[in-house]
Design a protein around this motif. Structure first.
Motif, PDB file in Angstrom:
ATOM      1  N   ASP A 117       0.852  -1.193   0.000  1.00 15.90           N
ATOM      2  CA  ASP A 117       0.000   0.000   0.000  1.00 15.90           C
ATOM      3  C   ASP A 117       0.885   1.239   0.000  1.00 15.90           C
ATOM      4  O   ASP A 117       1.860   1.320   0.772  1.00 15.90           O
ATOM      5  CB  ASP A 117      -0.903   0.023   1.233  1.00 15.90           C
ATOM      6  CG  ASP A 117      -1.953  -1.080   1.198  1.00 15.90           C
ATOM      7  OD1 ASP A 117      -2.284  -1.543   0.093  1.00 15.90           O
ATOM      8  OD2 ASP A 117      -2.430  -1.478   2.278  1.00 15.90           O
ATOM      9  N   ASP A 118       0.541   2.205  -0.846  1.00 17.29           N
ATOM     10  CA  ASP A 118       1.321   3.439  -0.869  1.00 17.29           C
ATOM     11  C   ASP A 118       0.847   4.388   0.234  1.00 17.29           C
ATOM     12  O   ASP A 118       0.012   4.018   1.074  1.00 17.29           O
ATOM     13  CB  ASP A 118       1.262   4.100  -2.251  1.00 17.29           C
ATOM     14  CG  ASP A 118      -0.140   4.562  -2.639  1.00 17.29           C
ATOM     15  OD1 ASP A 118      -1.017   4.671  -1.757  1.00 17.29           O
ATOM     16  OD2 ASP A 118      -0.355   4.826  -3.836  1.00 17.29           O
ATOM     17  N   TYR A 124      -0.231  -1.216  -4.913  1.00 19.68           N
ATOM     18  CA  TYR A 124       0.647  -1.145  -6.075  1.00 19.68           C
ATOM     19  C   TYR A 124       1.581  -2.353  -6.070  1.00 19.68           C
ATOM     20  O   TYR A 124       1.752  -3.038  -5.058  1.00 19.68           O
ATOM     21  CB  TYR A 124       1.442   0.162  -6.085  1.00 19.68           C
ATOM     22  CG  TYR A 124       2.545   0.249  -5.038  1.00 19.68           C
ATOM     23  CD1 TYR A 124       3.873   0.005  -5.377  1.00 19.68           C
ATOM     24  CD2 TYR A 124       2.263   0.594  -3.720  1.00 19.68           C
ATOM     25  CE1 TYR A 124       4.890   0.093  -4.429  1.00 19.68           C
ATOM     26  CE2 TYR A 124       3.264   0.683  -2.766  1.00 19.68           C
ATOM     27  CZ  TYR A 124       4.575   0.443  -3.124  1.00 19.68           C
ATOM     28  OH  TYR A 124       5.568   0.520  -2.182  1.00 19.68           O
ATOM     29  N   CYS A 126       4.656  -3.590  -5.553  1.00 18.12           N
ATOM     30  CA  CYS A 126       5.931  -3.158  -4.953  1.00 18.12           C
ATOM     31  C   CYS A 126       7.091  -4.054  -5.382  1.00 18.12           C
ATOM     32  O   CYS A 126       8.235  -3.597  -5.463  1.00 18.12           O
ATOM     33  CB  CYS A 126       5.817  -3.110  -3.437  1.00 18.12           C
ATOM     34  SG  CYS A 126       5.144  -4.583  -2.657  1.00 18.12           S
ATOM     35  N   LYS A 129       8.107  -2.831  -8.776  1.00 12.36           N
ATOM     36  CA  LYS A 129       8.707  -1.491  -8.645  1.00 12.36           C
ATOM     37  C   LYS A 129      10.139  -1.593  -8.124  1.00 12.36           C
ATOM     38  O   LYS A 129      11.031  -0.860  -8.567  1.00 12.36           O
ATOM     39  CB  LYS A 129       7.862  -0.630  -7.710  1.00 12.36           C
ATOM     40  CG  LYS A 129       8.301   0.830  -7.686  1.00 12.36           C
ATOM     41  CD  LYS A 129       7.312   1.711  -6.942  1.00 12.36           C
ATOM     42  CE  LYS A 129       7.717   3.176  -7.016  1.00 12.36           C
ATOM     43  NZ  LYS A 129       6.760   4.053  -6.314  1.00 12.36           N
ATOM     44  N   GLY A 207       4.537   3.775   2.686  1.00 15.82           N
ATOM     45  CA  GLY A 207       3.210   3.238   2.981  1.00 15.82           C
ATOM     46  C   GLY A 207       3.306   2.070   3.947  1.00 15.82           C
ATOM     47  O   GLY A 207       4.084   2.115   4.898  1.00 15.82           O
ATOM     48  N   SER A 242       4.007   0.834 -11.097  1.00 16.94           N
ATOM     49  CA  SER A 242       3.478   1.483  -9.903  1.00 16.94           C
ATOM     50  C   SER A 242       1.963   1.655 -10.000  1.00 16.94           C
ATOM     51  O   SER A 242       1.325   2.034  -9.030  1.00 16.94           O
ATOM     52  CB  SER A 242       4.141   2.845  -9.698  1.00 16.94           C
ATOM     53  OG  SER A 242       3.928   3.675 -10.828  1.00 16.94           O
TER      54      SER A 242
END
Length: 286
Positions: A117-118, A124, A126, A129, A207, A242
């Motif tokens: 969680d952002d 997203y 992660c 990313k 996050g 993202s």
């Protein structure tokens, strides 16, 4: 009387001869065994014993959660030489150079399928990313050189890696919040970088997230390492990872064609963005 004495003497000689024959037979058998053992090369004996011991140790380790990883190659043969070259990205803590999978020592990055969680609470990718961040960092100074530390239970080369400019890959990933210090293997080597990342709320620390080793434990069936380097998969998709499939969006809520294409290819509801089924989503954008 003389006959009895003579008979006794003959019996004594017969017993003596029998005992002598038995002794000679035992000695002969022992000599034959010694010759047989001497005919077996000592190196073969050593390698056989070492291999058996390594197999037993590996079996014990694979059935014990608390024991360190072992590999038969620890017991037989010397350690590999450092590996250098242009890396393909497998995930945020694993690369491939010249066909050899290399796992960074002492850190753990989110798995490829892992979501976090952002800062605003949106989900997203992660793991993807972190892989994209690693890709950009390595591309800035090539080649990468990795010094051997160990083999893990999956047969991967575990190493300390650095860019051509000498920058530590593991330290950078932790400092950017894209990976975590893994005390089980690092013994706190990257605790300082992690404290800075947490204080600055960068990367994962912006996050909320589940630590990768706990995430794998809860997704044991789906946490296997990717079979293809991300260098073979579209880098464009990795760079845009993202984006999140939650919440569901319609074309007026999407800001760019690239974003719409990502939703089309990655989200279960993405097909709704391509109403005429021509492979182009949100034609007002694309």
């Amino acid at each position: 009387m003389a006959r009895l004495v003579g008979l006794g003497s003959a019996m004594d000689r017969s017993r003596y001869d029998n005992q002598s024959d038995q002794w000679r037979n035992r000695q002969g058998a022992q000599r034959r065994r010694a010759r047989l053992l001497a005919s077996i090369p000592k190196r073969l004996v050593f390698v056989t014993i070492a291999a058996m011991a390594a197999y037993v140790a590996q079996f014990v380790v694979q059935h014990s959660e608390g024991a360190p990883d072992l590999n038969v190659s620890h017991w037989i043969g010397r350690s590999p030489e450092p590996i250098a070259g242009v890396a393909s990205i497998i995930d945020g803590d694993t690369i491939e150079i010249h066909g050899q999978r290399i796992r960074f020592n002492g850190i753990d990055a989110p798995e490829s399928a892992q979501q976090c969680d952002d800062a605003k609470g949106f989900r997203y990718q992660c793991g993807a990313k972190a892989a994209a961040a690693l890709d950009g960092f390595l591309a800035a100074s090539r080649p990468v050189t990795c010094d051997f530390i160990d083999w893990d239970r999956y047969g991967r080369f575990v190493g300390d890696c650095r860019r051509a400019d000498g920058a530590s890959v593991a330290a950078w990933m932790v400092e950017q919040g894209q990976a975590l210090d893994w005390p089980r293997y690092s013994h706190g080597a990257y605790a300082g970088q992690q404290a800075k990342a947490e204080a600055a709320k960068v990367g994962l620390w912006a996050g909320t997230f589940q630590v990768p080793w706990d995430w794998r434990a809860g997704h044991a069936d789906g946490a296997a390492t990717s079979s293809r380097p991300l260098g073979i998969v579209s880098r464009r998709l990795v760079a845009q990872s993202s984006y999140s499939c939650e919440p569901r969006r319609t074309c007026p809520q999407i800001g760019s064609c690239d974003e719409a294409r990502w939703f089309l290819q990655n989200c279960p509801w993405g097909g709704k963005l391509d109403r005429d089924k021509d492979g182009i989503p949100c034609e007002s954008l694309c």
